[in-house]
Enzyme design. Structure first.
Site: not given
Ligand code: NAP
Length: 492
Positions: A231, A268
């Site tokens: 998501e 989001c």
């Molecule tokens: P994020 O940086 O993608 O992190 C989410 C998780 O995924 C973390 O545990 C992160 O660990 C891991 N991760 C990220 N990239 C990775 C990679 N390349 N390889 C392995 N693990 C990886 O997201 P965020 O900053 O926490 O959240 C913000 C984003 O989430 C916004 O874009 C928002 O729109 C979206 N969001 C979407 C929803 C929905 O329901 N669609 C809900 C809430 C938020 P590491 O930090 O260790 O890399």
């Protein structure tokens, strides 16, 4: 607080334990799974204020917000537990044999069965509801799957406390060892090892597009590919239809100033794209929105990484040719604060420049000025998949602009009429997920009990004797679950 990162041998061991746990847990009754989920809810409640204060320290989110997010998380666990027991999600179908048919029709009965160990990655902006004991974890437990959570590094201590609450509930309910594991890892190695491990059978992810797509690619490149339910981000377009705009531009602008900046724009479902047709009403909307935004103070963002990404993406968006700054907060931002910002561009600029389509995660929105309805329809048609889309419209607007409505339906998972997209109700009818890139599989939702189906697959049992069938499919419906028998839905 620093937590040691999981090593590859540790991941092998925990996956082995999760795999063994799967073969025990899948055999437990729906009631036993639900009891476990309710016990997690109780343990979360028992964590008391320490959990809230830890999350406040780690995320900068205010106490009231975290209190209500924990209540929402508890509700998710208890309502999905109720749905688990009630059993409609199993999609039990029974077609009885008909030996008189030529050739004879066999007895066939189908239901969903659990996939196996599920790896969950939570988002930084929902430390409870979309994290360790959040929707993905609750759905996986309801489906009959063990869970391995990779803690989000931005709220590792909060995640650790929640993980301990799940383990306490597991111990009280005599769950098999390995039913739940909590690991840390700030780089990509831990996540990659978890997604590519042969015992991992599905992944639940909430976060950025870059992260979600990477995990999806790893899941698909495995020797045995697995479903990865990512998501991801969304800009949640809002369409201002002509009659509505003419009647209520100032009111709409005030409501949207609030929605754009709610929680420092870190949702989001934040409205990042607002589309109207050039008119006095749109001018009035933009002027009022500008006035409101100037009076909203910047807020501290979740963590320095999110604040840095916001500042960079905002600058990139504003640096695009044909993008004009409409207004920003009159208060200068302190360190790690997000500056409320509204920009504007023409419909043609949006159609020509993909940078304008990208999420700027934070209190930012761009107003697109279309020259006519045909251009508004073109903008809707060329907008990528979204979690939500909103129509601000009178009944006349809706009747007159069918082509726009059809274009909007095609790009999103949820269409809001005359409201704001921020706020996702937890209920069975909710759809939280949309066409790519909003999520990697638009057929499923991550909010609401239908999300359980992500972690299960159908199996048909042909010509089994009643004694040997699972209780869910036995004659007489001993579990009293909702089933479809010979094409008739009911409790038979
Ligand atoms: P994020 O940086 O993608 O992190 C989410 C998780 O995924 C973390 O545990 C992160 O660990 C891991 N991760 C990220 N990239 C990775 C990679 N390349 N390889 C392995 N693990 C990886 O997201 P965020 O900053 O926490 O959240 C913000 C984003 O989430 C916004 O874009 C928002 O729109 C979206 N969001 C979407 C929803 C929905 O329901 N669609 C809900 C809430 C938020 P590491 O930090 O260790 O890399």
């Amino acid at each position: 607080m620093q937590f040691p990162e999981a090593t590859i041998p540790e991941i092998d061991l925990l996956m082995e334990q999760a795999w063994k746990a799967f073969h025990q847990y899948r055999k437990l009754s729906l009631r036993q799974r639900a009891t476990f989920m309710r016990a997690i809810a109780t343990e979360l409640e028992n964590c008391g204020d320490e959990l809230l204060f830890t999350a406040m320290r780690e995320t900068n989110l205010p106490e009231a917000r975290l209190r209500s997010e924990r209540a929402r998380t508890i509700f998710q666990l208890t309502s999905y537990a109720a749905a688990c027991e009630e059993g409609a999600w199993l999609e039990a179908r029974i077609d009885e044999a008909n030996p008189a048919k030529t050739p004879p029709k066999p007895d066939i009965r189908k239901m969903l069965v659990p996939l196996g160990p599920v790896v969950v990655f939570g988002a930084s902006n929902f430390p409870f509801a979309y994290s360790t004991a959040g929707g993905d974890t609750a759905c996986a437990f309801a489906a009959g799957c063990p869970v391995i959570v990779k803690a989000h590094p931005a709220h590792a201590q909060t995640s650790e406390l929640v993980g301990n609450a799940i383990l306490a509930a597991a111990a009280k309910c005599n769950m098999p060892k390995g039913i739940f594991t909590h690991v840390h890892g700030a780089g990509i190695e831990v996540g990659k090892a978890l997604v590519t491990h042969p015992h991992t059978k599905a992944v639940g992810f909430t976060g950025s597009f870059a992260g979600g797509k990477q995990l999806f690619d790893w899941g698909n490149q495995r020797a045995v590919p697995i479903p990865v339910f990512s998501e991801m981000g969304s800009i949640n377009p809002v369409f201002l239809l002509p009659e509505k705009l003419e009647q209520s531009a100032p009111g709409l602008a005030k409501a949207y100033a609030g929605s754009i900046t709610l929680g420092v724009g870190q949702f989001c479902t934040n409205p990042g794209l607002i589309i109207g047709i050039e008119s006095p009403g749109l001018q009035q909307f933009i002027a009022t929105l500008a006035d409101e935004i100037k009076h909203i103070a910047p807020g501290t963002m979740l963590h320095p990484g999110i604040a840095k990404a916001f500042t960079e993406k905002r600058s990139t968006a504003l640096a695009q040719e044909q993008v004009a700054l409409v207004a920003e907060s009159a208060t200068a931002p302190a360190q790690n604060q997000g500056l409320p910002t509204v920009a504007s561009a023409s419909g043609q600029a949006f159609l020509d420049n993909p940078v304008l389509h990208q999420e700027v995660f934070g209190p930012y929105s761009i107003v697109i000025r279309c020259k006519d309805m045909a251009e508004m329809i073109a903008v809707a048609t060329h907008t990528e998949g979204q979690l939500t889309a909103t129509l601000m419209a009178t009944d006349n607007d809706v009747r007159r602009h069918d082509e726009l409505l059809e274009a909007v339906k095609n790009i999103c998972g949820r269409i809001i009429m005359n409201g704001v997209p921020t706020g996702v109700e937890v209920c069975l009818s909710m759809q939280h997920g949309g066409p790519y890139p909003a999520s990697t599989d638009s057929r499923f939702t991550s909010v609401g009990a239908d999300g359980i189906k992500r972690f299960a697959r159908p199996v048909a049992f042909q010509n089994w004797s009643n004694d040997l069938l699972p209780d869910e499919l036995k004659d007489g419906n001993p579990l009293k679950i909702w089933r479809t028998v010979n094409n008739k839905p009911g409790l038979e």
